[in-house]
Design a protein around this motif. Structure first.
Motif, PDB file in Angstrom:
ATOM      1  N   ILE A   5       0.840  -1.196   0.000  1.00  0.00           N
ATOM      2  CA  ILE A   5       0.000   0.000   0.000  1.00  0.00           C
ATOM      3  C   ILE A   5       0.881   1.254   0.000  1.00  0.00           C
ATOM      4  CG2 ILE A   5      -1.672   1.348   1.342  1.00  0.00           C
ATOM      5  CD1 ILE A   5      -2.882  -1.347   2.249  1.00  0.00           C
ATOM      6  N   ALA A   6       1.950   1.220   0.799  1.00  0.00           N
ATOM      7  CA  ALA A   6       2.880   2.353   0.837  1.00  0.00           C
ATOM      8  C   ALA A   6       3.531   2.568  -0.526  1.00  0.00           C
ATOM      9  CB  ALA A   6       3.948   2.101   1.907  1.00  0.00           C
ATOM     10  N   TYR A   7       3.832   1.475  -1.220  1.00  0.00           N
ATOM     11  CA  TYR A   7       4.431   1.553  -2.554  1.00  0.00           C
ATOM     12  C   TYR A   7       3.467   2.250  -3.535  1.00  0.00           C
ATOM     13  CZ  TYR A   7       5.702  -0.119  -7.230  1.00  0.00           C
ATOM     14  OH  TYR A   7       6.016  -0.195  -8.558  1.00  0.00           O
ATOM     15  N   ILE A   8       2.182   1.859  -3.498  1.00  0.00           N
ATOM     16  CA  ILE A   8       1.183   2.478  -4.382  1.00  0.00           C
ATOM     17  C   ILE A   8       1.107   3.979  -4.106  1.00  0.00           C
ATOM     18  CG2 ILE A   8      -1.271   2.582  -4.987  1.00  0.00           C
ATOM     19  CD1 ILE A   8      -1.435  -0.412  -4.185  1.00  0.00           C
ATOM     20  N   ARG A   9       1.026   4.344  -2.839  1.00  0.00           N
ATOM     21  CA  ARG A   9       0.908   5.761  -2.472  1.00  0.00           C
ATOM     22  C   ARG A   9       2.125   6.554  -2.924  1.00  0.00           C
ATOM     23  NH1 ARG A   9      -1.252   4.222   3.570  1.00  0.00           N
ATOM     24  NH2 ARG A   9      -3.494   4.126   3.098  1.00  0.00           N
ATOM     25  N   LYS A  10       3.309   5.982  -2.729  1.00  0.00           N
ATOM     26  CA  LYS A  10       4.546   6.669  -3.098  1.00  0.00           C
ATOM     27  C   LYS A  10       4.635   6.882  -4.602  1.00  0.00           C
ATOM     28  CE  LYS A  10       9.590   6.009  -2.977  1.00  0.00           C
ATOM     29  NZ  LYS A  10       9.750   5.754  -4.435  1.00  0.00           N
ATOM     30  N   GLU A  11       4.315   5.847  -5.377  1.00  0.00           N
ATOM     31  CA  GLU A  11       4.456   5.917  -6.825  1.00  0.00           C
ATOM     32  C   GLU A  11       3.446   6.868  -7.466  1.00  0.00           C
ATOM     33  OE1 GLU A  11       6.811   4.321  -8.898  1.00  0.00           O
ATOM     34  OE2 GLU A  11       7.761   4.135  -6.924  1.00  0.00           O
ATOM     35  N   LEU A  12       2.285   7.023  -6.843  1.00  0.00           N
ATOM     36  CA  LEU A  12       1.212   7.801  -7.459  1.00  0.00           C
ATOM     37  C   LEU A  12       1.024   9.188  -6.856  1.00  0.00           C
ATOM     38  CD1 LEU A  12      -1.551   5.035  -7.870  1.00  0.00           C
ATOM     39  CD2 LEU A  12       0.237   5.696  -9.494  1.00  0.00           C
ATOM     40  N   ASP A  18      -4.802  12.686  -3.231  1.00  0.00           N
ATOM     41  CA  ASP A  18      -4.729  11.677  -2.164  1.00  0.00           C
ATOM     42  C   ASP A  18      -5.996  10.838  -2.078  1.00  0.00           C
ATOM     43  OD1 ASP A  18      -2.230  12.578  -1.565  1.00  0.00           O
ATOM     44  OD2 ASP A  18      -2.831  13.750   0.195  1.00  0.00           O
ATOM     45  N   GLN A  19      -7.146  11.491  -2.175  1.00  0.00           N
ATOM     46  CA  GLN A  19      -8.409  10.760  -2.056  1.00  0.00           C
ATOM     47  C   GLN A  19      -8.572   9.751  -3.190  1.00  0.00           C
ATOM     48  OE1 GLN A  19     -11.829  13.300  -1.698  1.00  0.00           O
ATOM     49  NE2 GLN A  19     -13.268  11.632  -1.422  1.00  0.00           N
ATOM     50  N   GLU A  20      -8.161  10.152  -4.386  1.00  0.00           N
ATOM     51  CA  GLU A  20      -8.258   9.237  -5.521  1.00  0.00           C
ATOM     52  C   GLU A  20      -7.292   8.063  -5.354  1.00  0.00           C
ATOM     53  OE1 GLU A  20      -8.188   9.264 -10.430  1.00  0.00           O
ATOM     54  OE2 GLU A  20      -8.038  11.147  -9.309  1.00  0.00           O
ATOM     55  N   ILE A  21      -6.118   8.321  -4.805  1.00  0.00           N
ATOM     56  CA  ILE A  21      -5.158   7.238  -4.566  1.00  0.00           C
ATOM     57  C   ILE A  21      -5.738   6.214  -3.600  1.00  0.00           C
ATOM     58  CG2 ILE A  21      -2.919   6.669  -3.522  1.00  0.00           C
ATOM     59  CD1 ILE A  21      -1.883   9.354  -4.634  1.00  0.00           C
ATOM     60  N   GLU A  22      -6.404   6.677  -2.563  1.00  0.00           N
ATOM     61  CA  GLU A  22      -7.002   5.733  -1.607  1.00  0.00           C
ATOM     62  C   GLU A  22      -8.094   4.905  -2.284  1.00  0.00           C
ATOM     63  OE1 GLU A  22      -5.498   5.214   1.308  1.00  0.00           O
ATOM     64  OE2 GLU A  22      -4.157   6.696   0.399  1.00  0.00           O
ATOM     65  N   GLY A  23      -8.831   5.521  -3.189  1.00  0.00           N
ATOM     66  CA  GLY A  23      -9.824   4.768  -3.952  1.00  0.00           C
ATOM     67  C   GLY A  23      -9.179   3.725  -4.838  1.00  0.00           C
ATOM     68  N   LEU A  24      -8.046   4.089  -5.442  1.00  0.00           N
ATOM     69  CA  LEU A  24      -7.316   3.152  -6.296  1.00  0.00           C
ATOM     70  C   LEU A  24      -6.769   1.983  -5.471  1.00  0.00           C
ATOM     71  CD1 LEU A  24      -5.395   5.716  -8.533  1.00  0.00           C
ATOM     72  CD2 LEU A  24      -7.227   4.173  -9.277  1.00  0.00           C
ATOM     73  N   VAL A  25      -6.291   2.264  -4.275  1.00  0.00           N
ATOM     74  CA  VAL A  25      -5.815   1.194  -3.381  1.00  0.00           C
ATOM     75  C   VAL A  25      -6.931   0.188  -3.130  1.00  0.00           C
ATOM     76  CG1 VAL A  25      -5.120   0.679  -1.001  1.00  0.00           C
ATOM     77  CG2 VAL A  25      -4.001   2.537  -2.255  1.00  0.00           C
ATOM     78  N   ARG A  26      -8.118   0.692  -2.832  1.00  0.00           N
ATOM     79  CA  ARG A  26      -9.255  -0.211  -2.564  1.00  0.00           C
ATOM     80  C   ARG A  26      -9.599  -1.050  -3.787  1.00  0.00           C
ATOM     81  NH1 ARG A  26     -10.909   4.477   0.291  1.00  0.00           N
ATOM     82  NH2 ARG A  26     -12.243   5.166  -1.422  1.00  0.00           N
ATOM     83  N   LEU A  27      -9.601  -0.421  -4.953  1.00  0.00           N
ATOM     84  CA  LEU A  27      -9.935  -1.148  -6.180  1.00  0.00           C
ATOM     85  C   LEU A  27      -8.881  -2.207  -6.511  1.00  0.00           C
ATOM     86  CD1 LEU A  27     -11.211   1.784  -8.428  1.00  0.00           C
ATOM     87  CD2 LEU A  27     -12.580  -0.117  -7.563  1.00  0.00           C
ATOM     88  N   ILE A  28      -7.621  -1.867  -6.319  1.00  0.00           N
ATOM     89  CA  ILE A  28      -6.543  -2.804  -6.631  1.00  0.00           C
ATOM     90  C   ILE A  28      -6.637  -4.046  -5.751  1.00  0.00           C
ATOM     91  CG2 ILE A  28      -4.037  -3.154  -6.483  1.00  0.00           C
ATOM     92  CD1 ILE A  28      -3.780  -0.164  -7.374  1.00  0.00           C
ATOM     93  N   LEU A  42      -7.914  -5.203   8.656  1.00  0.00           N
ATOM     94  CA  LEU A  42      -7.767  -6.402   9.480  1.00  0.00           C
ATOM     95  C   LEU A  42      -6.614  -7.296   9.025  1.00  0.00           C
ATOM     96  CD1 LEU A  42     -11.522  -7.407   9.975  1.00  0.00           C
ATOM     97  CD2 LEU A  42     -10.034  -6.146  11.542  1.00  0.00           C
ATOM     98  N   LYS A  43      -6.279  -7.208   7.722  1.00  0.00           N
ATOM     99  CA  LYS A  43      -5.263  -8.118   7.180  1.00  0.00           C
ATOM    100  C   LYS A  43      -4.020  -7.362   6.715  1.00  0.00           C
ATOM    101  CE  LYS A  43      -8.987 -11.197   5.663  1.00  0.00           C
ATOM    102  NZ  LYS A  43      -9.615 -11.926   4.553  1.00  0.00           N
ATOM    103  N   LYS A  44      -3.773  -6.230   7.361  1.00  0.00           N
ATOM    104  CA  LYS A  44      -2.698  -5.348   6.897  1.00  0.00           C
ATOM    105  C   LYS A  44      -1.308  -5.973   7.024  1.00  0.00           C
ATOM    106  CE  LYS A  44      -2.572  -2.924  11.344  1.00  0.00           C
ATOM    107  NZ  LYS A  44      -2.767  -1.609  12.006  1.00  0.00           N
TER     108      LYS A  44
END
Length: 281
Positions: A5-12, A18-28, A42-44
């Motif tokens: 998740i940190a990798y996705i946030r850093k790259e994007l 930021d809000q769109e990135i969090e949406g992308l994390v959920r979709l991925i 729960l499964k972080k």
């Protein structure tokens, strides 16, 4: 999971809000592991497999090129239903969900005959059929590739929708074609001069033939739909369109001067004149 998740946030972080990135994390993670937002919490501490990590890296690579996530994953949701999408069809949008919702709430006929013109992914007729199982629902498009996607989506949602090829600017139909209770369409309505206002990911990936109309003839498809409606709508049948907010009054005038009454211009959730309905008399 936390590292991924940190990798996705850093790259994007420099490319998306930021809000769109969090949406992308959920979709991925929904696509990779069918995880809900609660699962992400729960499964972080779980780890991705090497194959899953490679898949995630590829998704991020494509996102960095501004490719829409729906095309990358090959799927999206519309009116709470799953739909396949490819670059042969537009990505279904919330405004179109509002159009479907308006039709469903407006209908007073138990078994209406419905046609969606320019069906694309089939999101409109498949959704209508899903919630109107007694209806006879059809969809047409000039693109055979779009029709292939639409038929697949009817199958995914276990709905019977009759899809067929049609050029609405030159419609050739058999004399036995049924009279319609509802004629719905979300046709191309973005003018060429509005291209500069559009997001680069839309311009680079979504089909231009489903988006744009000439600056000198922005109502070309609506005029064709009026002609088609006059020929194929039953008396009292209704027409529903998604429209360009700039041409609301022009669409009202077009309908009123061609035998339609009870014309209603409706705002979408963002307060834009995005939908119109009228009755054929």
């Amino acid at each position: 999971m936390q590292a991924s998740i940190a990798y996705i946030r850093k790259e994007l972080k420099d490319l998306y809000p930021d809000q769109e990135i969090e949406g992308l994390v959920r979709l991925i993670f929904s696509a990779l592991r069918n995880y809900t937002p609660t699962d992400l919490l729960l499964k972080k501490n779980e780890r991705l497999t090497p194959d899953e990590q490679l898949h995630l890296n590829e998704i991020v690579r494509r996102l960095k090129k501004h490719e829409p996530i729906q095309y990358i994953l090959g799927e999206t949701e519309f009116y709470s239903l799953p739909f396949q999408v490819t670059e042969d069809v537009l990505i279904p949008r919330p405004e179109t969900e509002e159009l479907v919702d308006w039709i469903l709430k407006d209908l007073t006929i138990a078994s209406p005959v419905i046609l969606d013109v320019g069906t694309g992914s089939g999101c409109i007729p498949v959704s209508l059929k899903k919630f109107l199982p007694a209806a006879k629902v059809m969809g047409c498009d000039i693109s055979e590739k779009a029709l292939k996607v639409a038929r697949a989506n009817a199958g995914i949602n276990q709905t019977e929708v009759a899809f067929f090829h049609l050029d609405i600017l030159n419609p050739l139909l058999p004399a036995t074609f049924p009279g319609l209770d509802i004629l719905v369409s979300n046709p191309p309505y973005v003018t060429e001069k509005e291209k500069q206002l559009m997001q680069p990911n839309v311009l680079a990936h979504e089909p231009h033939s489903a988006l744009f109309v000439p600056d000198e003839d922005p109502l070309v498809f609506y005029a064709a739909l009026v002609r088609f409606g006059r020929q194929h709508l039953k008396k009292g049948g209704k027409l529903f369109w998604e429209i360009n907010e700039a041409f609301g009054p022009a669409c009202v005038h077009l309908l009123e001067e061609n035998g339609f009454d009870n014309v209603q211009l409706k705002k979408d959730i963002n307060g834009k004149n995005r939908m119109i309905a009228a009755r054929y008399v």
